[in-house]
Design an enzyme around this catalytic site. Structure first.
Site, mmCIF file in Angstrom:
data_model
loop_
_atom_site.group_PDB
_atom_site.id
_atom_site.type_symbol
_atom_site.label_atom_id
_atom_site.label_comp_id
_atom_site.label_asym_id
_atom_site.label_seq_id
_atom_site.Cartn_x
_atom_site.Cartn_y
_atom_site.Cartn_z
ATOM 1 N N SER A 137 12.357 66.576 100.839
ATOM 2 C CA SER A 137 11.009 66.915 100.531
ATOM 3 C C SER A 137 9.914 68.254 101.159
ATOM 4 C CB SER A 137 9.819 65.624 101.404
ATOM 5 O OG SER A 137 8.532 65.990 100.617
ATOM 6 N N TYR A 150 6.217 60.450 108.155
ATOM 7 C CA TYR A 150 7.408 61.029 106.558
ATOM 8 C C TYR A 150 7.878 62.569 107.264
ATOM 9 C CZ TYR A 150 7.975 61.848 102.195
ATOM 10 O OH TYR A 150 9.383 61.767 101.040
HETATM 11 N N1 LIG Z 1 7.408 61.064 94.676
HETATM 12 C C1 LIG Z 1 6.891 62.056 95.201
HETATM 13 O O1 LIG Z 1 6.563 62.758 95.334
HETATM 14 C C2 LIG Z 1 8.113 62.920 96.585
HETATM 15 C C3 LIG Z 1 7.729 64.104 96.740
HETATM 16 C C4 LIG Z 1 8.954 64.537 97.905
HETATM 17 C C5 LIG Z 1 10.163 63.519 98.094
HETATM 18 N N2 LIG Z 1 10.089 61.907 96.792
HETATM 19 C C6 LIG Z 1 10.900 61.246 97.231
HETATM 20 O O2 LIG Z 1 12.657 61.699 96.875
HETATM 21 C C7 LIG Z 1 12.844 60.258 96.958
HETATM 22 C C8 LIG Z 1 12.303 59.139 96.049
HETATM 23 O O3 LIG Z 1 11.144 59.100 96.333
HETATM 24 P P1 LIG Z 1 10.379 58.438 94.979
HETATM 25 O O4 LIG Z 1 8.605 59.409 94.513
HETATM 26 O O5 LIG Z 1 10.778 58.146 93.660
HETATM 27 O O6 LIG Z 1 9.806 57.239 95.355
HETATM 28 P P2 LIG Z 1 9.771 55.398 95.258
HETATM 29 O O7 LIG Z 1 9.733 55.148 93.335
HETATM 30 O O8 LIG Z 1 8.653 54.441 95.725
HETATM 31 O O9 LIG Z 1 11.454 55.182 95.516
HETATM 32 C C9 LIG Z 1 11.699 54.501 96.613
HETATM 33 C C10 LIG Z 1 12.729 54.536 96.005
HETATM 34 O O10 LIG Z 1 13.755 54.129 97.161
HETATM 35 C C11 LIG Z 1 14.510 52.904 97.039
HETATM 36 N N3 LIG Z 1 14.028 51.556 98.771
HETATM 37 C C12 LIG Z 1 13.104 52.157 99.763
HETATM 38 N N4 LIG Z 1 13.638 51.370 100.814
HETATM 39 C C13 LIG Z 1 14.969 50.982 100.720
HETATM 40 C C14 LIG Z 1 15.939 50.448 101.713
HETATM 41 N N5 LIG Z 1 15.892 50.245 103.283
HETATM 42 N N6 LIG Z 1 16.898 50.390 100.703
HETATM 43 C C15 LIG Z 1 17.373 50.835 100.257
HETATM 44 N N7 LIG Z 1 16.612 50.962 99.081
HETATM 45 C C16 LIG Z 1 15.243 51.415 99.372
HETATM 46 C C17 LIG Z 1 12.747 51.751 96.646
HETATM 47 O O11 LIG Z 1 13.723 51.185 96.538
HETATM 48 P P3 LIG Z 1 13.372 49.362 96.738
HETATM 49 O O12 LIG Z 1 11.823 49.155 96.989
HETATM 50 O O13 LIG Z 1 13.713 48.654 95.119
HETATM 51 O O14 LIG Z 1 14.464 48.916 98.064
HETATM 52 C C18 LIG Z 1 12.810 53.424 95.411
HETATM 53 O O15 LIG Z 1 14.051 52.631 94.680
HETATM 54 C C19 LIG Z 1 11.922 59.516 98.588
HETATM 55 O O16 LIG Z 1 13.478 59.763 99.575
HETATM 56 C C20 LIG Z 1 11.162 60.409 98.513
HETATM 57 O O17 LIG Z 1 10.508 60.765 100.469
HETATM 58 C C21 LIG Z 1 9.467 62.250 96.423
#
Ligand SMILES: NC(=O)c1ccc[n+]([C@@H]2O[C@H](COP(=O)([O-])OP(=O)(O)OC[C@H]3O[C@@H](n4cnc5c(N)ncnc54)[C@H](OP(=O)(O)O)[C@@H]3O)[C@@H](O)[C@H]2O)c1
Length: 247
Positions: A137, A150
């Site tokens: 991120s 985080y």
């Molecule tokens: N959205 C943003 O603004 C943003 C910005 C920068 C970086 N990111 C990064 O992008 C990535 C995806 O984030 P997102 O925004 O798409 O969030 P999200 O929709 O909350 O997705 C997170 C994913 O991770 C899975 N997950 C969480 N804990 C887990 C575990 N213990 N084992 C296996 N799977 C797990 C969740 O599925 P389950 O709950 O079904 O396990 C879900 O599929 C993350 O690494 C996040 O830090 C996001």
């Protein structure tokens, strides 16, 4: 993009960016294994798309991740692209410091990636090819308010990606680092602060796949936020701490 990868593994694919990536890869004809804990959501994806395989797992469970890796290879063949994207966001102020939140952030965001890399690296080395994408991120660039759990976990991923890129290129393995800004997903739905340049998960997935197809090292977006944060990274500590302290 069809010619680039035949198979892919996306973790954190039940929602948000990971789901967006899995759908676009599958639409492009790639055989995609999707992992996360939500068996129901993964099952829906697999039922709707013949070339999506649901492999539920918790990325923090090392043995389960290794078993999942074996199952994927047995079912869809050697993995050409692995996007290690599973992550959690626990907002945490320093005044409410909670070691359990830190541990959970590190175990999902960092150790979760390490657990997948352990079987992936030797398999890709044996094949003499493969692509690894580590999702961190822009919050990992410098210390940010409210991100005591985080930001350090993402800074660790940024450092790991650099080490791996340096060491694995001689084995034919391409390592990429994905640093998104704000994306509209369940993760950011809890935020009550302004999220400049927030984008849809499909848009984020397009940018990530374009960068990966080119073998780019860092895929970071949107440029406006990335440039601002990278300039802040160049600032001397004293100046940065004064500026960020006002946020
Ligand atoms: N959205 C943003 O603004 C943003 C910005 C920068 C970086 N990111 C990064 O992008 C990535 C995806 O984030 P997102 O925004 O798409 O969030 P999200 O929709 O909350 O997705 C997170 C994913 O991770 C899975 N997950 C969480 N804990 C887990 C575990 N213990 N084992 C296996 N799977 C797990 C969740 O599925 P389950 O709950 O079904 O396990 C879900 O599929 C993350 O690494 C996040 O830090 C996001």
């Amino acid at each position: 993009m069809t010619a680039v990868w035949k198979t892919a593994w996306v973790t954190g694919a039940s929602t948000g960016i990971g789901r967006g990536l899995a759908l676009k890869l599958a639409a492009d004809g790639v055989r995609v294994a999707v992992s996360a804990r939500s068996t129901d959501k993964l099952g829906e994806l697999a039922r709707a798309h013949a070339n999506i395989l649901a492999i539920p797992l918790d990325v923090t469970a090392r043995a389960d991740v290794a078993a999942a890796h074996r199952r994927i290879i047995e079912t869809i063949g050697p993995i050409d692209l692995a996007v290690l994207n599973a992550g959690v966001w626990h907002p945490m102020k320093a005044s409410e410091f909670n070691a359990a939140r830190v541990a959970d952030s590190m175990s999902v965001n960092y150790i979760g990636i390490a657990n997948a890399l352990e079987p992936l690296i030797p398999a890709m080395m044996a094949a003499g090819k493969g692509q690894l994408a580590l999702v961190a991120s822009v919050a990992g660039y410098r210390g940010l308010p409210n991100a005591a759990a985080y930001a350090p976990s993402k800074a660790a991923v940024i450092s790991l990606a650099e080490v791996l890129r340096l060491e694995l290129q001689r084995h034919g393995i391409v390592v990429s680092l994905v640093n998104p800004g704000f994306v509209e997903t369940p993760m950011t739905s809890v935020n009550d602060f302004p999220m400049p340049y927030i984008m849809k998960p499909g848009d984020a997935a397009d940018r990530i796949l374009r960068g990966l197809a080119r073998g780019k090292y860092e895929i970071a977006f949107p440029w406006q936020l990335v440039t601002t944060l990278k300039l802040l990274r160049l600032m001397p500590n004293a100046l940065y701490l004064r500026v960020a302290g006002r946020l």
